[in-house]
Design an enzyme around this catalytic site. Structure first.
Site, mmCIF file in Angstrom:
data_model
loop_
_atom_site.group_PDB
_atom_site.id
_atom_site.type_symbol
_atom_site.label_atom_id
_atom_site.label_comp_id
_atom_site.label_asym_id
_atom_site.label_seq_id
_atom_site.Cartn_x
_atom_site.Cartn_y
_atom_site.Cartn_z
ATOM 1 N N GLU A 108 23.075 43.557 43.496
ATOM 2 C CA GLU A 108 23.379 42.161 43.192
ATOM 3 C C GLU A 108 23.059 41.254 44.389
ATOM 4 O O GLU A 108 22.492 40.167 44.222
ATOM 5 C CB GLU A 108 24.853 42.035 42.787
ATOM 6 C CG GLU A 108 25.343 40.617 42.546
ATOM 7 C CD GLU A 108 24.597 39.859 41.461
ATOM 8 O OE1 GLU A 108 23.746 40.461 40.780
ATOM 9 O OE2 GLU A 108 24.841 38.649 41.313
ATOM 10 N N CYS A 151 13.783 27.571 26.989
ATOM 11 C CA CYS A 151 13.618 26.251 26.380
ATOM 12 C C CYS A 151 14.973 25.678 25.971
ATOM 13 O O CYS A 151 15.897 26.413 25.644
ATOM 14 C CB CYS A 151 12.758 26.353 25.127
ATOM 15 S SG CYS A 151 11.155 27.074 25.439
ATOM 16 N N TRP A 199 10.102 26.212 28.628
ATOM 17 C CA TRP A 199 9.937 27.261 29.640
ATOM 18 C C TRP A 199 8.792 28.123 29.125
ATOM 19 O O TRP A 199 8.946 28.853 28.140
ATOM 20 C CB TRP A 199 11.238 28.050 29.748
ATOM 21 C CG TRP A 199 11.277 29.045 30.861
ATOM 22 C CD1 TRP A 199 11.539 28.784 32.175
ATOM 23 C CD2 TRP A 199 11.093 30.466 30.761
ATOM 24 N NE1 TRP A 199 11.523 29.963 32.895
ATOM 25 C CE2 TRP A 199 11.253 30.995 32.050
ATOM 26 C CE3 TRP A 199 10.811 31.340 29.707
ATOM 27 C CZ2 TRP A 199 11.140 32.360 32.321
ATOM 28 C CZ3 TRP A 199 10.697 32.689 29.967
ATOM 29 C CH2 TRP A 199 10.856 33.180 31.275
ATOM 30 N N HIS A 210 13.582 59.132 52.224
ATOM 31 C CA HIS A 210 12.675 59.742 51.240
ATOM 32 C C HIS A 210 11.470 58.851 50.959
ATOM 33 O O HIS A 210 10.745 59.094 49.999
ATOM 34 C CB HIS A 210 13.442 60.055 49.957
ATOM 35 C CG HIS A 210 14.522 61.071 50.163
ATOM 36 N ND1 HIS A 210 14.249 62.388 50.447
ATOM 37 C CD2 HIS A 210 15.867 60.955 50.178
ATOM 38 C CE1 HIS A 210 15.387 63.052 50.608
ATOM 39 N NE2 HIS A 210 16.385 62.195 50.459
ATOM 40 N N LYS A 216 18.289 30.120 32.857
ATOM 41 C CA LYS A 216 19.688 30.520 32.856
ATOM 42 C C LYS A 216 19.992 31.476 31.712
ATOM 43 O O LYS A 216 20.712 32.446 31.859
ATOM 44 C CB LYS A 216 20.565 29.265 32.748
ATOM 45 C CG LYS A 216 22.069 29.536 32.746
ATOM 46 C CD LYS A 216 22.518 30.075 34.086
ATOM 47 C CE LYS A 216 23.991 30.360 34.156
ATOM 48 N NZ LYS A 216 24.316 31.221 35.309
ATOM 49 N N GLU A 248 16.184 35.691 44.150
ATOM 50 C CA GLU A 248 15.963 34.724 43.076
ATOM 51 C C GLU A 248 16.028 33.282 43.560
ATOM 52 O O GLU A 248 15.337 32.428 43.026
ATOM 53 C CB GLU A 248 16.878 34.968 41.865
ATOM 54 C CG GLU A 248 18.337 34.735 42.049
ATOM 55 C CD GLU A 248 19.160 35.046 40.796
ATOM 56 O OE1 GLU A 248 18.663 34.917 39.672
ATOM 57 O OE2 GLU A 248 20.343 35.416 40.954
ATOM 58 N N ASN A 278 12.825 26.952 20.302
ATOM 59 C CA ASN A 278 13.229 27.865 21.373
ATOM 60 C C ASN A 278 13.178 29.275 20.793
ATOM 61 O O ASN A 278 13.769 29.525 19.741
ATOM 62 C CB ASN A 278 14.654 27.525 21.847
ATOM 63 C CG ASN A 278 15.200 28.560 22.819
ATOM 64 O OD1 ASN A 278 14.442 29.268 23.479
ATOM 65 N ND2 ASN A 278 16.509 28.648 22.909
ATOM 66 N N GLY A 279 12.486 30.186 21.485
ATOM 67 C CA GLY A 279 12.354 31.556 20.978
ATOM 68 C C GLY A 279 10.903 31.966 21.027
ATOM 69 O O GLY A 279 10.087 31.332 21.713
ATOM 70 N N LYS A 313 20.428 38.182 44.309
ATOM 71 C CA LYS A 313 20.853 36.819 44.639
ATOM 72 C C LYS A 313 19.894 36.206 45.652
ATOM 73 O O LYS A 313 19.442 35.092 45.487
ATOM 74 C CB LYS A 313 22.255 36.911 45.217
ATOM 75 C CG LYS A 313 23.342 36.019 44.847
ATOM 76 C CD LYS A 313 23.829 35.781 43.468
ATOM 77 C CE LYS A 313 22.868 35.815 42.337
ATOM 78 N NZ LYS A 313 23.404 36.267 41.085
ATOM 79 N N ARG A 367 18.704 25.410 32.533
ATOM 80 C CA ARG A 367 18.162 26.563 31.813
ATOM 81 C C ARG A 367 16.792 26.972 32.360
ATOM 82 O O ARG A 367 16.311 28.066 32.065
ATOM 83 C CB ARG A 367 18.031 26.233 30.315
ATOM 84 C CG ARG A 367 19.358 26.010 29.633
ATOM 85 C CD ARG A 367 19.165 25.379 28.266
ATOM 86 N NE ARG A 367 18.574 26.283 27.303
ATOM 87 C CZ ARG A 367 19.249 27.136 26.555
ATOM 88 N NH1 ARG A 367 20.554 27.217 26.681
ATOM 89 N NH2 ARG A 367 18.644 27.903 25.684
HETATM 90 C C1 AGP Z 1 21.486 36.336 37.794
HETATM 91 O O1 AGP Z 1 21.691 35.458 38.834
HETATM 92 C C2 AGP Z 1 20.547 35.926 36.765
HETATM 93 N N1 AGP Z 1 20.637 34.590 36.399
HETATM 94 C C3 AGP Z 1 20.338 36.915 35.620
HETATM 95 O O2 AGP Z 1 20.066 38.159 36.173
HETATM 96 C C4 AGP Z 1 21.450 37.048 34.552
HETATM 97 O O3 AGP Z 1 22.561 37.703 35.092
HETATM 98 C C5 AGP Z 1 20.873 37.831 33.348
HETATM 99 O O4 AGP Z 1 19.790 37.130 32.832
HETATM 100 C C6 AGP Z 1 21.898 38.084 32.277
HETATM 101 O O5 AGP Z 1 22.374 36.895 31.719
HETATM 102 P P1 AGP Z 1 23.668 36.892 30.809
HETATM 103 O O6 AGP Z 1 24.818 37.310 31.659
HETATM 104 O O7 AGP Z 1 23.783 35.470 30.338
HETATM 105 O O8 AGP Z 1 23.434 37.855 29.690
#
Ligand code: AGP
Length: 609
Positions: free
Chosen positions: A482, A2, A75, A505, A604, A489, A101-102, A486, A27
């Site tokens: 990673e 949010c 969100w 395995h 984000k 997502e 937010n929270g 990428k 976000r």
């Molecule tokens: C990665 O592309 C993501 N957006 C996510 O995994 C991100 O790295 C993770 O939420 C951690 O965020 P931060 O680095 O702001 O703590």
């Protein structure tokens, strides 16, 4: 997650709130709304969907005289995305409006508490309880009502609050969720993040834990949770406003990928002097402390955790002590065995990820020495850390991280060399050689970015695939994690990362005719074994894209396509290898027409547990 904005001034609040909410779109959100103080009380407009939908709804609303308001992008956590569940929430009496937010963890209990006192609820959200609870305690004194309500709230919250009877002010309060205050000329602001208000002011401060701010157009007054007045120095934000804009690129993500050479250089260059000494500017951790460290734990979430998995390999090898990387969401609940001889390295772009913040607190509670690698200055993690090393990547807007990942990786490598120098596990000459190799990383990344055509071609061949398997060994496996994240997502293609030795395995049963396997083959000591793994999957019909070193002909002979990494020393390989894989994910998602900067269901900054 949010996003919150708030404006109090003399200009019409509506366009400012809508514009600021758009700056928080990155976000991630599914609905949006605003509350404005009008002559007839608090006016709310909210809807499921995008800010563009909200704009249509408010277009015919006469609001030019409204100069105080709050706004929200939601969100969804509790209750589906819908008009009614959207924020702001207005208490049934019409006296109090809240954006939140929270997560209010005890909202069910609080609902019962309020129901027993004649209150009712019309949404499925945890947040609605906040407006009603404040309303319940309101007796003409807004601050007293907010503080009373706060005593009953469990969980995390950043709140923007309007009181109909106090039409010239906003109240803000936060605990475990971020909130900044912007100071303007005859106008003041609140927001979840700086880009939201950068157009209007560059003077900001972050509200501290459990601090409450009263904003009028002329002043901002802040109190701590005991009611003492607190003074905050403002921080001048020097970013060019266009740094938070797309600047001609189609998406923030591709802009940020192309910013990597500059971001890496900005992060490492100022920390290396002319004699190639590393200067980290630690204030409390001494050389003696570094010599006394006997283990390292790196903890973070998502991509930041993946940085830790890569870093684990070279920290262990360089310092010759046990090093573990652990997900922050697990770390806190796993009774971590740490003490004052453990160095805990926290990694976070936003500095606000709640799981990571809680892991940091756990590490401190257990007496560990803590260094945090953070991109956002004065964020919660930065504020609560013993030592902070900032990545100077600039604002990262795309949900999928790229330049933050690269700068975190470079910075943790620099930390490793710094510690190696103090502990004597490497000679000065060896460290100098590694530093020179690191100084060449920006140019290496640039050369990959100058040749995107081959990656675009490969993307055009495979953007319709259903499943992708990334395989690698050692650091290549860490990078696979990673690369796979990428791709999934932003393109929504199912992908997995496997340690290549694990394939036989179990997971090799998934390989069939045409399955795409992306093999990372840069780790020279295990190259032969990777070649065997490629042969194994090819024998079962897989198509293989291999990422290889500049001089590798062996893998080239067995793969269907290769992506070459320019010549560089080992310490630079990881920083270069990830770049074409970021590009591949981007171009595949782009060909699929995905919403690259704001992928579905993602946020984000993840400020809930
Ligand atoms: C990665 O592309 C993501 N957006 C996510 O995994 C991100 O790295 C993770 O939420 C951690 O965020 P931060 O680095 O702001 O703590």
């Amino acid at each position: 997650m949010c996003g919150i904005v708030g404006y109090v001034g003399v200009k019409p609040a509506m366009p400012i709130l809508l514009d600021s909410l758009e700056k928080l779109e990155y976000r991630g959100y599914d609905s949006a709304g605003v509350a404005l103080i009008s002559d007839s009380g608090i006016m709310i407009r909210k809807t499921r969907g995008r800010i563009a939908d909200l704009r249509k709804i408010v277009a015919s609303v006469p609001a030019d005289d409204c100069t105080v308001g709050i706004g929200h992008t939601r969100w969804a956590t509790h209750g589906e995305p819908s008009d009614v569940n959207s924020h702001p929430h207005l208490s049934k009496s019409g006296r109090v409006a809240v954006v939140h937010n929270g997560i209010i963890e005890n909202y069910i209990e609080l609902r019962e508490y309020l129901r027993a006192r004649g209150y009712s609820f019309s949404t499925e959200t945890d947040s609605e309880v906040v407006s009603e609870l404040i309303d319940y305690w309101y007796n003409g004194d807004p601050v007293a009502a907010v503080r009373k309500a706060e005593q009953q709230l469990k969980g995390s919250y950043a709140l923007g609050i309007l009181f109909a009877e106090f039409p010239e002010q906003i109240i803000a309060l936060r605990k475990d969720s971020p909130l900044i205050v912007g100071i303007g000329e005859g106008e003041n602001f609140i927001a979840s993040d700086i880009p939201a208000i950068l157009k209007h002011t560059r003077e900001v401060f972050r509200l501290g834990e459990r601090e409450l701010a009263i904003l009028t157009r002329r002043r901002v007054t802040v109190f701590d949770h005991l009611g003492n007045q607190v003074r905050h120095e403002t921080e001048h934000i020097a970013w060019d406003a266009t740094a938070a804009e797309k600047g001609g690129y189609s998406h923030f993500m591709i802009k940020e990928i192309f910013e990597q050479p500059d971001a890496i250089a900005k992060t490492i260059a100022p920390r290396i002097d002319d004699e190639l000494n590393i200067r980290l500017g630690f204030k409390s951790i001494t050389d003696e402390d570094i010599r006394n460290i006997n283990s390292i734990k790196i903890t973070a979430c998502g991509s930041a955790y993946h940085v830790g998995v890569v870093a684990k390999h070279f920290l262990k090898k360089t310092l010759n002590i046990p090093v573990e990387a652990e997900l922050a969401s697990e770390f806190r609940y796993d009774d971590p065995i740490i003490d004052e001889h453990t160095l805990v390295i926290i990694v976070s772009q936003s500095g606000e990820t709640l799981d990571t913040l809680y892991a940091l607190r756990e590490a401190k509670k257990r007496g560990a020495r803590v260094v945090s690698i953070v991109n956002v200055v004065a964020s919660s993690i930065a504020n609560e850390s013993e030592e902070v090393l900032y990545t100077w990547a600039g604002p990262e807007i795309a949900v999928a991280t790229t330049k933050a990942y690269s700068t975190q990786l470079a910075l943790i490598e620099l930390l490793c060399l710094y510690m190696a120098g103090i502990r004597g596990s490497m000679t000065k000459a060896e460290i100098d050689g590694e530093i020179r190799a690191m100084q060449a990383i920006p140019a290496g990344v640039q050369s990959l970015l100058d040749n995107v055509k081959s990656v675009q071609y490969i993307a055009s061949l495979y953007f319709n695939c259903q499943d992708v398997f990334f395989i690698g060994r050692n650091i290549d496996y860490a990078l696979s994690l990673e690369a796979s994240l990428k791709l999934k997502e932003i393109s929504y293609i199912h992908s997995e990362a496997y340690a290549a030795g694990e394939l036989k395995h179990g997971s090799i049963s998934l390989i069939e005719d045409g399955t795409l396997v992306i093999a990372l083959c840069t780790y020279r000591p295990l190259l032969e074994k990777m070649v065997s793994n490629i042969k194994e999957v090819k024998a079962r019909g897989a198509k293989v894209i291999a990422v290889i070193n500049h001089d590798d002909t062996q893998t080239e002979a067995v793969a269907d396509h290769v992506i070459r990494i320019p010549e560089c020393k080992d310490i630079a390989v990881a920083s270069l290898t990830i770049v074409p894989l970021q590009l591949l994910a981007y171009y595949i998602a782009s060909l699929k027409g995905c919403d690259i900067d704001k992928p579905r269901n993602l946020a984000k900054s993840v400020t809930v547990e």
